[in-house]
Design an enzyme around this catalytic site. Structure first.
Site, PDB file in Angstrom:
ATOM      1  N   HIS A   1     -25.077   7.924  61.872  1.00 37.45           N
ATOM      2  CA  HIS A   1     -24.978   6.395  61.836  1.00 37.45           C
ATOM      3  C   HIS A   1     -23.910   5.896  62.604  1.00 37.45           C
ATOM      4  O   HIS A   1     -23.645   4.582  62.495  1.00 37.45           O
ATOM      5  CB  HIS A   1     -24.991   5.970  60.389  1.00 37.45           C
TER       6      HIS A   1
ATOM      7  N   HIS B   1     -15.975   4.591  68.189  1.00 36.72           N
ATOM      8  CA  HIS B   1     -17.328   4.916  67.686  1.00 36.72           C
ATOM      9  C   HIS B   1     -18.193   3.558  67.902  1.00 36.72           C
ATOM     10  O   HIS B   1     -17.594   2.433  67.451  1.00 36.72           O
ATOM     11  CB  HIS B   1     -17.227   5.583  66.543  1.00 36.72           C
TER      12      HIS B   1
END
Length: 131
Positions: free
Chosen positions: A73, A101
């Site tokens: 994810h 990220h």
């Protein structure tokens, strides 16, 4: 650029879907001032008195090793501390970036950790810094 990354991830990754605060345990389920947040643009203001940020080495290609990760994810990149620094902009210290990220989801309507005016987006970039 971000769209290309998300398409690649959607094709090559199995997902762990975001289930939301209702599924969190302990203090995380009752916290009032924590992530994720809903940014209400009508309640935000720009404080020009904070000044500009000073970024060190963000504009340079350095001979350093980065580490990539993908947990289903988010797609992340980590690198050694002390290379990319940020200061100014109202910060009281120099901070070093050690990771960034991308949060993403299975389609264009979910994926971002935070929301803006009640709306989720396909992806979001988060930067992790140390002082």
């Amino acid at each position: 650029f971000l769209s290309s990354i998300c398409v690649f991830i959607l094709i090559n990754t199995s997902f762990v879907f975001y289930e939301g605060p209702a599924n969190w345990a302990g203090i995380c389920s009752t916290g009032k001032r924590q992530s994720p947040i809903d940014i209400k643009s009508s309640e935000t203001t720009l404080d020009k008195g904070l000044g500009a940020f000073t970024l060190k080495n963000y504009d340079r290609k350095l001979n350093k090793t980065f580490t990539g990760s993908n947990n289903g994810h988010s797609l992340g990149v980590s690198f050694p501390a002390g290379i990319y620094n940020v200061s100014g902009g109202g910060l009281n210290d120099v901070y070093t970036t050690v990771q960034f990220h991308f949060h993403y989801g299975p389609n264009d309507t979910v994926g971002s950790e935070h929301i803006v005016d009640g709306e989720h987006y396909a992806a979001e970039v988060s930067k992790q810094i140390l002082d």
